[in-house]
Scaffold this motif. Structure first.
Motif, PDB file in Angstrom:
ATOM      1  N   ASP A   9      68.207  30.277  28.862  1.00 44.56           N
ATOM      2  CA  ASP A   9      68.241  31.558  28.180  1.00 44.56           C
ATOM      3  C   ASP A   9      69.525  31.637  27.364  1.00 44.56           C
ATOM      4  O   ASP A   9      70.609  31.808  27.922  1.00 44.56           O
ATOM      5  N   LEU A  11      70.719  33.965  25.728  1.00 42.08           N
ATOM      6  CA  LEU A  11      71.374  35.260  25.834  1.00 42.08           C
ATOM      7  C   LEU A  11      72.367  35.321  26.986  1.00 42.08           C
ATOM      8  O   LEU A  11      73.130  36.291  27.090  1.00 42.08           O
ATOM      9  N   GLU A  12      72.361  34.309  27.850  1.00 39.50           N
ATOM     10  CA  GLU A  12      73.354  34.260  28.914  1.00 39.50           C
ATOM     11  C   GLU A  12      74.739  33.888  28.373  1.00 39.50           C
ATOM     12  O   GLU A  12      75.732  34.030  29.081  1.00 39.50           O
ATOM     13  N   ASN A  17      72.200  36.850  17.234  1.00 35.54           N
ATOM     14  CA  ASN A  17      72.245  35.953  18.385  1.00 35.54           C
ATOM     15  C   ASN A  17      71.024  35.051  18.370  1.00 35.54           C
ATOM     16  O   ASN A  17      70.058  35.280  17.636  1.00 35.54           O
ATOM     17  N   GLY A  23      66.153  34.963  22.713  1.00 34.52           N
ATOM     18  CA  GLY A  23      65.942  34.641  24.115  1.00 34.52           C
ATOM     19  C   GLY A  23      64.591  33.989  24.335  1.00 34.52           C
ATOM     20  O   GLY A  23      63.758  33.895  23.432  1.00 34.52           O
ATOM     21  N   ASP A  45      61.956  35.003  25.783  1.00 33.02           N
ATOM     22  CA  ASP A  45      60.800  35.875  25.584  1.00 33.02           C
ATOM     23  C   ASP A  45      60.501  36.103  24.110  1.00 33.02           C
ATOM     24  O   ASP A  45      59.439  36.621  23.767  1.00 33.02           O
TER      25      ASP A  45
END
Length: 764
Positions: A257, A259-260, A306, A309, A311
């Motif tokens: 992921d 986004l981490e 960004n 992610g 999803d």
């Protein structure tokens, strides 16, 4: 020892052949047939364990545990040859990989981008699957099928190979590997084998039996041929209608992921301010004009750009585990090739700088190579990430090709590719208005994009917010910063703001766009290697065109001479004088003493004890083989103890008979073959005959000179004599039986005594 009947050997051959046809389906995941050695080794290990357990007359549990031991002993040179000692011996790393791969390998193979090459233990999946299927099928063929040879039982044996066939499909890719050929061959062999099995069970005699068997086999062969032909025709007819295969990797979200991790673009000013002169990389193999790609960002939340992610990564497929071979992008027109080597100097992050779109990536230094399983790659974005981080000393080689970018005249009639990117959130109205203003009357997509690029470059000014810049420039690219960019008297910013703004303007016009951050070092012709510093950081915008790929746009202006705003100096007005209080000797802040509290000890006390990774690997590597060897012995010992305790219960005659049963089972576990259905006296004479044949006649006397035949006769009198039997007599029978067992156990040798510890026999 038990001999295998000839039909059983034929059954094992058919089972192995069908398993091989099933496991061939893994070719689409591994991209070749290198995995086949591991799969064949698994078939051999499982079959060998089943045969050895049957020949040595081991119990089912003991046979399974024998298969586990062979799994660890044999697997290393076929699954993880690089980790083998002297080429064949299992090492701690290999044993740990065999254990981990059997548990987690199936999940990894679904998230690794095909062809699967890393982590190394992924090859355990076909090896373990073939071992389990061959062991289970071999036990059914050798122990269950002979009891009643019916077509239904034969069909049950085929469940394992069928599951292997299905696993090759579900764990594979959208493409198939000789699906029609393997399916037809599998069906033909399976149906013919069942028909042969049916013909072999016909109970008749003489010429009538032979004729009846031939008729049944002929009829079954005709049915098989018809079924195979019908299946082949149906497959060809259905293939054009339903071209998509259901594979699990299309339904599984990659575990990585992005986004981490912080947005790479959010730290842009760190490079221009703090790391401007700091060497970050040393790169060899670049050509003039090449840029290093760090990350491609296609998601905007109103605060920052960004990486999408898991999803939201429908358009580019997201980041997947890869090996040394990188997948090609679905949308790209690739041109010249590059082979670059990157040595990390002062860089410390998770993103790996790349050039163009990679085809091969090799981690060269030992520290980074040992973490190859943490490497992820996004083929559509051409960017890579090492989730455990890249630091000084990392060294890797990249093979790649550069995206061709045709001129505007060639793109004038080319539409923008339709891709599903994440929805832009909180788009400022002023950005949308400027997009329409700059695009003007342009009709084609490339004209609109160039108009926006030109409007930003000509109307804006460049400033990194340094002390040497004429006008300050605030960092960031959130909605407030972009509003400020367009509403100030002068449009001032750097690549971070201009690339972020243009990407939003393009998205407002309905075209997909992403912001790419990287480095643009100055490369001159003939440079062997280039040192990349923080000041080389840059950002640009990419937009996909149908059949062409992602074309870059660079809207950042080159003009540094920002006009000074003429702000009138405010006129000072006289103020009434106020008597000031006396000046204190020390400032208020200086009167306070800073006390630093060291809470390191408290943190250490609160932190739970954790074993390092190497300790867990060492424990697993030693514990798994030890458990595989000792646990079966412990389980069998407990079962024998329970068996003995049960036999010593009940009436006196029943306990005396139990002593004889215990003696016979002990002999059978030592490798002798007592008859299954015989009287005690017949059994005793047969065991004494086997003792004589094996040269152990001198030990056939038990303690006190009592022969096995005498023990059998005494037990018969106890059971059938009808008289009262006291407890002392029963104990003597057990003592005589134990002595007879101990004497022969001491004589047969250490190896047979060791095997006997793993064997458990209960007479029928």
């Amino acid at each position: 020892m038990t001999r295998l009947p000839r039909p059983a050997l034929a059954d094992l051959g058919v089972l192995s052949l069908l398993s091989l046809l099933g496991v061939l389906g893994y070719q689409t995941s591994f991209g070749g047939l290198d995995f086949l050695a591991a799969a064949v080794a698994g078939i051999v290990v499982g079959t060998l364990a089943a045969v050895a357990g049957t020949v040595l007359r081991l119990g089912v549990v003991t046979t399974v545990l024998l298969g586990v031991v062979l799994y660890f002993l044999v697997g290393t040179p076929f699954v993880m040859p690089d980790a083998a000692g002297f080429g064949v011996l299992p090492s701690l790393t290999a044993l740990a990989g065999l254990a981990i791969g059997a548990v987690h390998g199936w999940a990894d193979i679904l998230t690794i981008q095909a062809p699967v090459e890393a982590p190394a233990y992924v090859a355990v999946v076909p090896y373990a699957a073939a071992t389990v299927v061959s062991l289970a099928g071999g036990l059914l063929v050798l122990r269950w099928l002979p009891e009643k040879r019916t077509p239904l039982r034969a069909a049950v044996v085929l469940i394992g190979p069928v599951l292997l066939m299905l696993s090759g499909i579900l764990l594979g890719t959208d493409e198939s590997f000789l699906a029609a050929v393997r399916g037809v061959a599998f069906a033909a062999i399976a149906l013919t084998w069942i028909a042969w099995r049916r013909g072999a069970t016909v109970e008749a005699s003489g010429d009538g039996a032979a004729r009846l068997r031939r008729r049944r086999l002929t009829g079954s062969a005709a049915v098989v041929a018809g079924a195979v032909a019908l299946g082949a025709v149906a497959g060809l007819a259905v293939a054009p209608i339903s071209p998509d295969r259901f594979v699990l990797r299309d339904r599984v979200v990659p575990p990585f992921d992005p986004l981490e991790f912080p947005s790479p673009l959010a730290g842009y000013r760190t490079y221009t301010k703090d790391l401007a002169e700091e060497p970050l990389f040393r790169v060899a193999g670049l050509e003039p004009g090449d840029t290093l790609r760090l990350a491609a960002m296609d998601s905007y939340t109103g605060r920052l750009w960004n990486v999408a992610g898991p999803d939201e990564a429908a358009a580019d497929g997201g980041y997947s585990i890869v090996g040394s071979t990188l997948p090609a992008p679905a949308l790209a027109d690739l041109g010249s090739a590059r082979i670059v080597e990157v040595e990390v100097l002062g860089y410390d992050d998770v993103w790996l700088p790349t050039v163009g779109y990679g085809s091969g990536l090799e981690l060269l230094d030992e520290g980074t190579a040992s973490r190859g399983g943490d490497l992820r790659y996004n083929a559509a974005a051409g960017t890579a990430v090492l989730t455990t981080g890249v630091g000084a000393g990392a060294h890797y080689r990249l093979e790649s090709r550069i995206q061709r970018e045709p001129d505007d005249t060639a793109l004038i009639d080319v539409p923008v590719a339709r891709l599903d990117l994440p929805v832009v959130e909180n788009l400022p109205d002023v950005v949308a208005a400027k997009a329409e203003e700059y695009a003007g009357d342009a009709t084609s997509p490339v004209e609109q994009l160039r108009a926006i690029e030109r409007g930003l470059k000509t109307n804006g000014f460049l400033s990194h917010g340094l002390a040497s810049d004429a006008v300050p420039s605030r960092a960031g690219h959130g909605a407030d910063r972009l509003i400020e960019l367009f509403t100030r008297t002068q449009m001032v910013g750097d690549e971070e703001q201009y690339a972020a703004a243009m990407a939003l303007m393009v998205r407002h016009l309905g075209h997909p766009a992403r912001v790419v951050m990287g480095y643009a070092p100055e490369v001159t012709e003939g440079d062997d290697e280039v040192e990349v510093v923080g000041a080389d950081v840059t950002a640009w915008v990419e937009v996909p065109f149908e059949g062409v790929g992602w074309v870059s746009f660079r809207p950042t202006p080159d003009n540094l001479d920002v006009p000074q705003e003429q702000t009138p100096k405010p006129r000072s007005e006289p103020q009434p004088q106020v008597r000031q209080p006396p000046r204190a000797e020390q400032a208020e802040d200086e009167l306070l003493t800073t006390v630093e509290i060291d809470d390191t000890d408290d943190e250490d006390r609160d932190r739970p004890f954790q074993l390092p990774a190497w300790a867990w690997i060492a424990i697993a590597s030693v514990g798994i083989p030890a458990a595989a060897l000792l646990l079966p012995m412990l389980i069998v010992a407990l079962a024998k103890r329970r068996r003995r305790r049960i036999r010593r219960r009940g009436t006196a005659d029943r306990r005396a008979a139990g002593a004889w049963e215990e003696l016979v089972d002990r002999y059978a576990e030592l490798g002798f073959e007592p008859p299954e259905r015989a009287s005690r006296l017949q059994t005793a004479r047969e065991l004494e005959r086997q003792l004589d044949e094996q040269g152990l006649g001198g030990v056939r006397l038990a303690d006190g000179g009592v022969r096995l035949a005498s023990i059998a006769a005494t037990v018969d009198r106890d059971v059938f004599g009808g008289g009262d039997l006291d407890g002392d007599a029963v104990e003597r029978r057990w003592s005589e039986a134990d002595a007879a067992s101990a004497s022969v156990s001491a004589a047969v040798g250490r190896l047979r005594r060791l095997v006997a510890r793993y064997r458990l026999r209960r007479r029928r």
